[in-house]
Design an enzyme around this catalytic site. Structure first.
Site, PDB file in Angstrom:
ATOM      1  N   MET A  27       0.821  -1.210   0.000  1.00 49.58           N
ATOM      2  CA  MET A  27       0.000   0.000   0.000  1.00 49.58           C
ATOM      3  C   MET A  27       0.858   1.264   0.000  1.00 49.58           C
ATOM      4  O   MET A  27       0.580   2.208  -0.729  1.00 49.58           O
ATOM      5  CB  MET A  27      -0.952  -0.005   1.205  1.00 49.58           C
ATOM      6  CG  MET A  27      -1.952  -1.135   1.187  1.00 49.58           C
ATOM      7  SD  MET A  27      -2.920  -1.207  -0.351  1.00 49.58           S
ATOM      8  CE  MET A  27      -3.971   0.221  -0.173  1.00 49.58           C
ATOM      9  N   ASP A  72      10.823   2.918   5.701  1.00 52.92           N
ATOM     10  CA  ASP A  72      10.328   1.605   6.125  1.00 52.92           C
ATOM     11  C   ASP A  72      11.326   1.097   7.156  1.00 52.92           C
ATOM     12  O   ASP A  72      12.530   1.390   7.061  1.00 52.92           O
ATOM     13  CB  ASP A  72      10.267   0.643   4.925  1.00 52.92           C
ATOM     14  CG  ASP A  72       9.421  -0.596   5.212  1.00 52.92           C
ATOM     15  OD1 ASP A  72       8.328  -0.715   4.615  1.00 52.92           O
ATOM     16  OD2 ASP A  72       9.840  -1.435   6.048  1.00 52.92           O
ATOM     17  N   VAL A 122       1.975   1.047   7.671  1.00 54.72           N
ATOM     18  CA  VAL A 122       2.764  -0.064   8.229  1.00 54.72           C
ATOM     19  C   VAL A 122       1.807  -1.200   8.594  1.00 54.72           C
ATOM     20  O   VAL A 122       0.603  -1.103   8.365  1.00 54.72           O
ATOM     21  CB  VAL A 122       3.606   0.377   9.467  1.00 54.72           C
ATOM     22  CG1 VAL A 122       4.462   1.592   9.128  1.00 54.72           C
ATOM     23  CG2 VAL A 122       2.732   0.661  10.673  1.00 54.72           C
ATOM     24  N   VAL A 123       2.354  -2.265   9.153  1.00 55.79           N
ATOM     25  CA  VAL A 123       1.533  -3.450   9.433  1.00 55.79           C
ATOM     26  C   VAL A 123       0.284  -3.109  10.249  1.00 55.79           C
ATOM     27  O   VAL A 123       0.265  -2.152  11.017  1.00 55.79           O
ATOM     28  CB  VAL A 123       2.329  -4.527  10.212  1.00 55.79           C
ATOM     29  CG1 VAL A 123       3.271  -5.249   9.295  1.00 55.79           C
ATOM     30  CG2 VAL A 123       3.032  -3.920  11.395  1.00 55.79           C
ATOM     31  N   SER A 163      -7.001  -0.608   7.472  1.00 56.58           N
ATOM     32  CA  SER A 163      -8.262  -1.058   6.876  1.00 56.58           C
ATOM     33  C   SER A 163      -9.291  -1.374   7.944  1.00 56.58           C
ATOM     34  O   SER A 163     -10.472  -1.524   7.613  1.00 56.58           O
ATOM     35  CB  SER A 163      -8.054  -2.267   5.969  1.00 56.58           C
ATOM     36  OG  SER A 163      -6.882  -2.942   6.241  1.00 56.58           O
ATOM     37  N   HIS A 195      -8.090   5.781   3.652  1.00 53.80           N
ATOM     38  CA  HIS A 195      -8.066   4.354   3.334  1.00 53.80           C
ATOM     39  C   HIS A 195      -8.129   4.126   1.828  1.00 53.80           C
ATOM     40  O   HIS A 195      -9.185   4.237   1.214  1.00 53.80           O
ATOM     41  CB  HIS A 195      -9.243   3.667   4.045  1.00 53.80           C
ATOM     42  CG  HIS A 195      -9.306   2.193   3.822  1.00 53.80           C
ATOM     43  ND1 HIS A 195     -10.483   1.480   3.811  1.00 53.80           N
ATOM     44  CD2 HIS A 195      -8.326   1.279   3.598  1.00 53.80           C
ATOM     45  CE1 HIS A 195     -10.221   0.209   3.584  1.00 53.80           C
ATOM     46  NE2 HIS A 195      -8.927   0.065   3.448  1.00 53.80           N
ATOM     47  N   ASN A 203      -6.691  -1.622  -2.633  1.00 59.87           N
ATOM     48  CA  ASN A 203      -5.617  -2.339  -3.302  1.00 59.87           C
ATOM     49  C   ASN A 203      -6.104  -2.936  -4.636  1.00 59.87           C
ATOM     50  O   ASN A 203      -7.152  -3.595  -4.637  1.00 59.87           O
ATOM     51  CB  ASN A 203      -5.147  -3.462  -2.370  1.00 59.87           C
ATOM     52  CG  ASN A 203      -3.950  -4.197  -2.899  1.00 59.87           C
ATOM     53  OD1 ASN A 203      -3.230  -3.712  -3.755  1.00 59.87           O
ATOM     54  ND2 ASN A 203      -3.734  -5.401  -2.386  1.00 59.87           N
ATOM     55  N   GLU A 261     -11.600   5.933   1.188  1.00 60.89           N
ATOM     56  CA  GLU A 261     -12.453   6.306   2.320  1.00 60.89           C
ATOM     57  C   GLU A 261     -11.665   7.279   3.187  1.00 60.89           C
ATOM     58  O   GLU A 261     -10.546   6.960   3.607  1.00 60.89           O
ATOM     59  CB  GLU A 261     -12.815   5.070   3.152  1.00 60.89           C
ATOM     60  CG  GLU A 261     -13.771   4.123   2.458  1.00 60.89           C
ATOM     61  CD  GLU A 261     -14.099   2.896   3.313  1.00 60.89           C
ATOM     62  OE1 GLU A 261     -15.233   2.428   3.271  1.00 60.89           O
ATOM     63  OE2 GLU A 261     -13.196   2.387   4.022  1.00 60.89           O
ATOM     64  N   ASN A 303     -15.911  -2.190   3.969  1.00 63.77           N
ATOM     65  CA  ASN A 303     -15.718  -3.504   4.580  1.00 63.77           C
ATOM     66  C   ASN A 303     -16.897  -3.893   5.467  1.00 63.77           C
ATOM     67  O   ASN A 303     -17.219  -5.066   5.609  1.00 63.77           O
ATOM     68  CB  ASN A 303     -14.410  -3.556   5.365  1.00 63.77           C
ATOM     69  CG  ASN A 303     -13.223  -3.640   4.412  1.00 63.77           C
ATOM     70  OD1 ASN A 303     -13.370  -4.051   3.263  1.00 63.77           O
ATOM     71  ND2 ASN A 303     -12.050  -3.223   4.878  1.00 63.77           N
ATOM     72  N   TYR A 323     -17.389   1.730  -6.701  1.00 62.45           N
ATOM     73  CA  TYR A 323     -15.959   2.010  -6.894  1.00 62.45           C
ATOM     74  C   TYR A 323     -15.065   1.119  -6.022  1.00 62.45           C
ATOM     75  O   TYR A 323     -13.919   0.888  -6.360  1.00 62.45           O
ATOM     76  CB  TYR A 323     -15.655   3.479  -6.586  1.00 62.45           C
ATOM     77  CG  TYR A 323     -16.071   4.454  -7.661  1.00 62.45           C
ATOM     78  CD1 TYR A 323     -16.763   4.033  -8.791  1.00 62.45           C
ATOM     79  CD2 TYR A 323     -15.762   5.805  -7.555  1.00 62.45           C
ATOM     80  CE1 TYR A 323     -17.146   4.935  -9.770  1.00 62.45           C
ATOM     81  CE2 TYR A 323     -16.135   6.718  -8.541  1.00 62.45           C
ATOM     82  CZ  TYR A 323     -16.827   6.268  -9.640  1.00 62.45           C
ATOM     83  OH  TYR A 323     -17.199   7.168 -10.607  1.00 62.45           O
TER      84      TYR A 323
HETATM   85  P1  NAD Z   1       2.835  -4.707   3.785  1.00 61.40           P
HETATM   86  O1  NAD Z   1       3.141  -5.792   4.700  1.00 61.40           O
HETATM   87  O2  NAD Z   1       2.931  -4.917   2.334  1.00 61.40           O
HETATM   88  O3  NAD Z   1       3.739  -3.438   4.142  1.00 61.40           O
HETATM   89  C1  NAD Z   1       3.932  -2.965   5.413  1.00 61.40           C
HETATM   90  C2  NAD Z   1       5.328  -2.375   5.470  1.00 61.40           C
HETATM   91  O4  NAD Z   1       5.467  -1.687   6.708  1.00 61.40           O
HETATM   92  C3  NAD Z   1       6.429  -3.420   5.422  1.00 61.40           C
HETATM   93  O5  NAD Z   1       7.332  -3.097   4.380  1.00 61.40           O
HETATM   94  C4  NAD Z   1       7.110  -3.317   6.792  1.00 61.40           C
HETATM   95  O6  NAD Z   1       8.502  -3.531   6.718  1.00 61.40           O
HETATM   96  C5  NAD Z   1       6.787  -1.906   7.177  1.00 61.40           C
HETATM   97  N1  NAD Z   1       6.787  -1.641   8.608  1.00 61.40           N
HETATM   98  C6  NAD Z   1       6.329  -2.420   9.605  1.00 61.40           C
HETATM   99  N2  NAD Z   1       6.464  -1.777  10.777  1.00 61.40           N
HETATM  100  C7  NAD Z   1       7.025  -0.578  10.508  1.00 61.40           C
HETATM  101  C8  NAD Z   1       7.404   0.530  11.304  1.00 61.40           C
HETATM  102  N3  NAD Z   1       7.237   0.531  12.621  1.00 61.40           N
HETATM  103  N4  NAD Z   1       7.948   1.591  10.695  1.00 61.40           N
HETATM  104  C9  NAD Z   1       8.120   1.609   9.368  1.00 61.40           C
HETATM  105  N5  NAD Z   1       7.783   0.584   8.579  1.00 61.40           N
HETATM  106  C10 NAD Z   1       7.227  -0.490   9.135  1.00 61.40           C
HETATM  107  O7  NAD Z   1       1.356  -4.228   4.190  1.00 61.40           O
HETATM  108  P2  NAD Z   1       0.278  -3.467   3.316  1.00 61.40           P
HETATM  109  O8  NAD Z   1      -0.579  -4.473   2.667  1.00 61.40           O
HETATM  110  O9  NAD Z   1       0.935  -2.434   2.506  1.00 61.40           O
HETATM  111  O10 NAD Z   1      -0.609  -2.789   4.445  1.00 61.40           O
HETATM  112  C11 NAD Z   1      -0.221  -1.614   5.104  1.00 61.40           C
HETATM  113  C12 NAD Z   1      -1.437  -0.998   5.775  1.00 61.40           C
HETATM  114  O11 NAD Z   1      -2.437  -0.749   4.790  1.00 61.40           O
HETATM  115  C13 NAD Z   1      -2.101  -1.880   6.811  1.00 61.40           C
HETATM  116  O12 NAD Z   1      -2.608  -1.061   7.832  1.00 61.40           O
HETATM  117  C14 NAD Z   1      -3.232  -2.523   6.055  1.00 61.40           C
HETATM  118  O13 NAD Z   1      -4.289  -2.919   6.870  1.00 61.40           O
HETATM  119  C15 NAD Z   1      -3.644  -1.402   5.160  1.00 61.40           C
HETATM  120  N6  NAD Z   1      -4.343  -1.804   3.926  1.00 61.40           N
HETATM  121  C16 NAD Z   1      -3.944  -2.892   3.223  1.00 61.40           C
HETATM  122  C17 NAD Z   1      -4.616  -3.236   2.052  1.00 61.40           C
HETATM  123  C18 NAD Z   1      -4.193  -4.427   1.247  1.00 61.40           C
HETATM  124  O14 NAD Z   1      -5.004  -4.942   0.469  1.00 61.40           O
HETATM  125  N7  NAD Z   1      -2.972  -4.867   1.351  1.00 61.40           N
HETATM  126  C19 NAD Z   1      -5.698  -2.461   1.626  1.00 61.40           C
HETATM  127  C20 NAD Z   1      -6.055  -1.323   2.341  1.00 61.40           C
HETATM  128  C21 NAD Z   1      -5.382  -1.007   3.502  1.00 61.40           C
END
Ligand code: NAD
Length: 716
Positions: free
Chosen positions: A328, A347, A404-405, A433, A454, A457, A466, A504, A661
């Protein structure tokens, strides 16, 4: 000229007439009835005047020729007698056709958006000349509204550019730019925008000499010379393509194809009559009404500032910080860079940061035409991306987005560390999310400057964003987040904080119901088919695999905790995740995946799947497709009415736009609530009745019951 005139006639040279279209007080030129009346009167003036060598039709608005016919007037005509609609189409076409009878040449000087009715007007001119404005697009997008061109577009386009090109443009509704327009003979040539007016006059002079336009008038009034075999081949290939694109759910492209094939063999006047007569079959049909609703949803969204309060000005966002360079974060950064915002990204894992930056550069330098990286784009965008491992580097940015996570403790620890580094007016946003924005803001020094943004993906493709307002988020912050999302070309909707936000919260009941249906003995194929026949882009079971079963399990759990009485947690998900089947990303979920799409195996034929699901199959009566549709979509609808009751969004239209959308809810149904309106609340309450024993998720809400009693609609 009255103060309200849209068209102005001038004579830059004694024998050159120029008609400039500039709708007063509007950003776009729209062809309303009143404009046609003005045009008619100007034509009569010109014919009477005599001594005219040529007419140029141009626009007074930069980047805009004509956006199309006035869709609000369409809607106002939905319920008028059919004969009136046919008469209106006839009138427009015959009025434009007068251009081909004038004793002088006409040139459309196009230097911007030229769509729908505007494109038809230009097509009736003898010549089309284009300026170099990058906003220029020429198209007949009527099929996207469930129609086809009704002012002679299906007559003129094939005669000018050839039937094959016309079929492609009209049945797809896609626009073309200058290069293609010249290549197919639609436009004479392209000149720098500032030279367009002079070039139009030159073209008139040249035509005066060559008189070629008279020969073309004659040629374009005839049938198109094509053999029966050529026609059959074109018809067969085009209809196969349309079927693949529309899955048989959109009748307009098929009707347009049939009309084009048939009328290509007629003279232009008769072809025009056929066009007007059959246009009415599509006009005001349920699909036309639904698609026009979707058009209005998008239009309303473009104008919506996201807040009700007056006097709040969104802050300009010129630079963005992104924390987390994963799926994201990299997507959000790339979307920002593409709109020329400077991005600082970090990161905690150096490997992820390097990979993320590479992904951003790959994405922004991608050239569609060459299907590869473009050196020019790379050198334009690369300086906008700065990777860092130092928090202090975020001190200068206007907005920081955290991606981040999905872990509340990790996110809060990050904010505690980062907030003191940020400028006083910097906004902090989370892309979470599922985690409550209000909870994430606890402990912040400036919760009023914290907001959820928000993205969906993949960020590149998904138009929805959102914007989530926490309990203490300020109006200015919300308006700024909305402005930022719009600057990226997205469609933001503002949602009050709450479990699952909007999309969601509505998606989960639908997905969970799919698993309940499996548990009751319906097959994966039946459930998938019902959903796809309804119009969803993919079935809910495939959707589990795409989202990731582990992610869905987590989201389902969050929703179950919030609404335990309504959200059923299926043990199937946990069992599959336990077995390592997490969906597409792990090679298997409900389906198995190999290297190609073809390797996707149907669930029922996968011998490894059944034993995993078996313990949870309770069995039950076989349901019809209609019953499965009700099971899938009625809980979603009930939940939507709860969202409205709780005022999580400001308008029912936000629910419909969000679902179209955000999850691909079928546009031809106009939106979930628009669809519900076509059924009526009383009927919906009745259709919920048989499922009441399954639990409160099928309970009609007080809003629905009240609507059933009063006959009120969501779109009243
Ligand atoms: P991802 O695992 O692809 O990426 C997360 C990144 O954050 C990783 O590269 C990790 O190294 C880094 N990270 C972890 N802790 C960190 C910290 N303390 N400081 C800096 N970097 C840190 O995850 P993602 O899918 O990109 O999701 C990220 C956020 O977006 C989450 O909150 C997720 O719920 C939300 N989100 C995800 C999606 C999806 O479909 N993947 C959709 C909408 C929202």
């Amino acid at each position: 000229m009255s103060a309200e005139s849209a068209l102005t006639l001038s004579f830059p040279e004694p024998d050159i007439a120029v008609l400039t279209f500039d709708l007063p007080g509007k950003g776009a030129n729209v062809l309303a009835r009143a404009v046609l009346v003005e045009f008619e009167s100007h034509l009569s003036t010109l014919v009477k005047r005599g001594g005219v060598a040529g007419l140029v039709i141009r626009s007074g608005k930069p980047g805009m020729f004509i956006a199309g016919a006035d869709i609000r007037e369409f809607v106002a005509s939905f319920d008028v007698p059919k004969s009136e609609v046919i008469a209106f189409a006839e009138h427009g076409r015959k009025l434009f056709a007068r251009l081909t009878e004038l004793p002088f040449v006409s040139v459309a000087a196009i230097d911007g958006v030229c769509l729908g009715g505007g494109a038809e007007w230009a097509l009736w001119c003898d010549r089309r000349l284009m300026g170099s404005n990058p906003k220029l697009q020429f198209g007949l997008p009527e099929v996207k509204l469930g129609l086809y061109p009704g002012w002679g577009g299906t007559v003129r386009l094939p005669r000018i550019v050839g039937l094959g090109n016309a079929v492609e443009m009209i049945t797809s509704g896609e626009s073309i730019a200058q290069r293609e327009a010249v290549a197919m003979g639609l436009a004479s040539t392209v000149v720098p925008s500032e030279m367009l007016d002079a070039a139009a006059i030159q073209l008139i002079r040249a035509e005066q000499q060559s008189r070629q336009y008279l020969a073309d008038r004659q040629r374009w009034s005839q049938p198109i010379g094509m053999s029966e075999t050529e026609l059959m081949f074109l018809g067969a290939t085009a209809s196969a393509y349309i079927q693949q694109q529309t899955k048989g759910q959109y009748p307009a492209p098929v009707a347009a194809l049939e009309l084009l094939l048939e009328t290509s063999q007629l003279d232009a006047a008769t072809a025009g009559e056929r066009e007007a007569a059959s246009f009415i079959d599509l006009f005001a049909s349920p699909i036309n009404r639904s698609l026009i609703n979707v058009f209005f949803l998008g239009d309303r969204n473009k104008k919506d500032p996201g807040i009700v309060a007056d006097g709040v000005t969104p802050r300009p966002i010129r630079s963005v910080g992104v924390v987390g360079a994963g799926i994201m974060g990299a997507g959000i950064a790339a979307a920002s860079v593409r709109r020329e915002l400077s991005v600082t990204i970090t990161d905690s894992a150096p490997g992820s940061l390097a990979l993320g930056v590479q992904k951003i550069l790959d994405e922004v330098s991608y050239n569609k035409a060459t299907k590869g990286p473009d050196v020019k784009r790379m050198s334009q965008f690369a300086p906008l991306v700065r990777a860092t491992t130092v928090d202090g580097e975020f001190a200068s940015v206007d907005l920081v987005i955290e991606a981040v996570v999905e872990n509340i403790d990790v996110k809060k620890a990050l904010y505690a560390r980062l907030e003191p580094q940020l400028r006083d007016d910097c906004l902090l946003a989370s892309n979470t999310s599922a985690i409550s924005i209000t909870r994430l803001a606890e402990g912040l020094k400036h919760p009023e400057r914290f907001v959820g943004i928000h993205f969906f993906n993949p960020v590149r493709q998904m138009p929805l964003v959102e914007v989530i307002r926490g309990a203490r988020t300020s109006d200015e912050t919300v308006a700024t987040a909305v402005g930022y999302a719009k600057a990226l070309g997205k469609s933001p909707i503002v949602v009050e904080d709450g479990p699952g936000f909007l999309v969601n919260r509505l998606l989960l009941p639908y997905m969970n119901e799919a698993l309940e249906l499996l548990a009751e003995g319906q097959t994966i194929e039946q459930v998938e088919k019902a959903s796809k026949s309804f119009g969803m882009p993919m079935g809910p079971i495939t959707l589990f695999d795409v989202v990731g079963l582990d992610t869905a399990l987590f989201a389902g759990h969050v929703m179950h905790e919030a609404f335990p009485e309504r959200i059923v947690e299926s043990p199937m998900l946990a069992a599959l995740v336990q077995a390592g089947r997490k969906g597409q990303k792990s090679g298997a979920g409900f389906f198995k995946y190999g290297s190609g799409k073809k390797d996707k195996q149907r669930g029922a034929s996968d011998p490894d799947l059944l034993p995993l699901l078996q313990p949870y199959l309770r069995g039950g009566p076989k349901l019809s497709e209609k019953q499965i549709v009700d099971r899938l979509f009625l809980p979603m609808l009930c939940e939507a009415t709860r969202i409205l009751e709780e005022r999580k969004v400001r308008d029912a239209r936000d629910v419909d736009l969000g679902l179209i959308y955000g999850i691909g809810f079928p546009p031809f149904k106009g939106g979930l609530l628009f669809w519900a309106d076509t059924i009526g609340a009383a009927k919906i309450v009745e259709r919920l009745q048989p499922w009441l024993p399954l639990g409160p998720r099928f309970e009609p809400t007080s809003m629905l019951r009240e609507m059933a009693r009063t006959g009120k609609k969501f779109y009243d």
